[in-house]
Write a protein that holds these residues in place. Structure first.
Motif, PDB file in Angstrom:
ATOM      1  N   GLY A   1      31.334 -42.637  23.875  1.00  0.00           N
ATOM      2  CA  GLY A   1      31.354 -43.926  24.570  1.00  0.00           C
ATOM      3  C   GLY A   1      32.412 -44.009  25.650  1.00  0.00           C
ATOM      4  O   GLY A   1      32.106 -44.273  26.829  1.00  0.00           O
TER       5      GLY A   1
ATOM      6  N   ASP B   1      29.902 -40.238  18.457  1.00  0.00           N
ATOM      7  CA  ASP B   1      29.673 -41.360  19.377  1.00  0.00           C
ATOM      8  C   ASP B   1      30.973 -42.043  19.774  1.00  0.00           C
ATOM      9  O   ASP B   1      31.089 -42.602  20.873  1.00  0.00           O
ATOM     10  CB  ASP B   1      28.736 -42.384  18.740  1.00  0.00           C
TER      11      ASP B   1
ATOM     12  N   ASN C   1      22.767 -49.196  22.412  1.00  0.00           N
ATOM     13  CA  ASN C   1      24.168 -49.138  22.013  1.00  0.00           C
ATOM     14  C   ASN C   1      24.410 -47.981  21.042  1.00  0.00           C
ATOM     15  O   ASN C   1      23.471 -47.351  20.548  1.00  0.00           O
ATOM     16  CB  ASN C   1      24.578 -50.463  21.372  1.00  0.00           C
ATOM     17  N   GLY C   2      25.667 -47.702  20.786  1.00  0.00           N
ATOM     18  CA  GLY C   2      26.022 -46.607  19.899  1.00  0.00           C
ATOM     19  C   GLY C   2      25.435 -46.815  18.510  1.00  0.00           C
ATOM     20  O   GLY C   2      25.783 -47.794  17.840  1.00  0.00           O
TER      21      GLY C   2
ATOM     22  N   TRP D   1      24.105 -40.811  23.211  1.00  0.00           N
ATOM     23  CA  TRP D   1      24.476 -40.976  21.811  1.00  0.00           C
ATOM     24  C   TRP D   1      23.832 -39.905  20.938  1.00  0.00           C
ATOM     25  O   TRP D   1      22.665 -39.576  21.113  1.00  0.00           O
ATOM     26  CB  TRP D   1      24.039 -42.346  21.299  1.00  0.00           C
TER      27      TRP D   1
ATOM     28  N   PRO E   1      25.837 -43.400  28.300  1.00  0.00           N
ATOM     29  CA  PRO E   1      26.213 -42.544  27.172  1.00  0.00           C
ATOM     30  C   PRO E   1      25.021 -41.807  26.585  1.00  0.00           C
ATOM     31  O   PRO E   1      23.881 -42.301  26.599  1.00  0.00           O
ATOM     32  CB  PRO E   1      26.800 -43.546  26.158  1.00  0.00           C
TER      33      PRO E   1
END
Length: 259
Positions: free
Chosen positions: A244, A240, A200-201, A256, A254
């Motif tokens: 996204g 970010d 995840n970010g 990042w 993505p």
């Protein structure tokens, strides 16, 4: 051999191991300085997005303070100025830490677990704050963190009786996020959880973690709203935040930057 090892693994994850199995991974001065150094290293490395903390061997995650060191008058070496006990329990960290509990985590071992953000444990693991047995108290956060993590009356019973909480009950109370059958599967399960986070970010994860950690801190609603607003502004100012939605529109994973 180092009392604490740090492995940088694929997928933006680090594995930190307390490596004193002959002493049930009890905390001595080397462990305290080693864990503080591990926090320094993982905080400074932008490629690391989640960290797993475990103990070497099959018997113990950490047996707490090395009482031989304490009885020899070297108790002050078991803590650091920035991190407190084990160089860890009070240390500010921006990235999520997952305790991979491979055996008993007692006294300071439970306090290390409580200082982490998530917990994966084997079924034979156990938790407890037995300090009163030795005329001591759990002075590294356990006395207030345990009642926040499990029902307060259960925590009080454990604190006052020096009893132990088995992993199955700990899972039922929500202290343990994921329960695995054996030590062989523990590393895989903990690293899989870390990988779920790391995909995840990273800016969003760090800021979400910063706010969520304050949920039970006693801050009032207005203070929590202000903290959330600040976190959102920090995320919105990041690269970010643009990446996204762009990746979603372009139907790709993505990329990042963490900035």
């Amino acid at each position: 051999m180092s009392a604490v090892t740090v492995e940088r693994l694929p997928g933006h994850v680090a594995l930190v191991t307390i490596d004193r199995p002959e002493a049930r991974n009890a905390v001595n001065g080397d462990v305290a300085t080693g864990l503080e150094a591990a926090v320094d290293a993982t905080e400074a490395d932008d490629d690391i997005r989640a960290v797993v903390l475990t103990g070497a061997g099959r018997e113990a995650f950490c047996a707490g303070a090395d009482l031989k060191e304490v009885s020899a008058g070297r108790g002050s070496a078991l803590r650091t100025e920035r991190g407190g006990f084990a160089g860890f329990v009070y240390r500010e960290r921006s990235k999520p830490w997952i305790a991979a509990v491979n055996g008993k985590a007692l006294a300071g071992g439970t306090e290390l677990v409580l200082a982490c953000d998530l917990v994966v444990a084997v079924r034979q693991a156990a938790f407890g704050l037995p300090e009163v047995l030795r005329g001591l108290i759990a002075a590294a956060g356990g006395l207030y963190r345990l009642p926040r993590a499990i029902p307060p009356n259960i925590a009080l019973e454990l604190i006052l009786t020096a009893g132990q909480l088995d992993a199955e009950r700990a899972h039922g109370f929500g202290l343990v996020n994921r329960l695995v059958d054996d030590v062989e599967g523990l590393r895989e399960a903990a690293l899989a959880l870390a990988a779920e986070i790391a995909r995840n970010g990273p800016v969003a994860v760090r800021q979400s973690l910063r706010v969520a950690r304050e949920a039970n801190s006693g801050l009032d609603e207005a203070a929590l709203r202000a903290l959330t607003r600040d976190a959102f502004e920090r995320v919105a100012a990041s690269e970010d935040f643009k990446e996204g939605p762009r990746a979603f529109i372009e139907k790709r994973a993505p990329r990042w930057s963490g900035r």
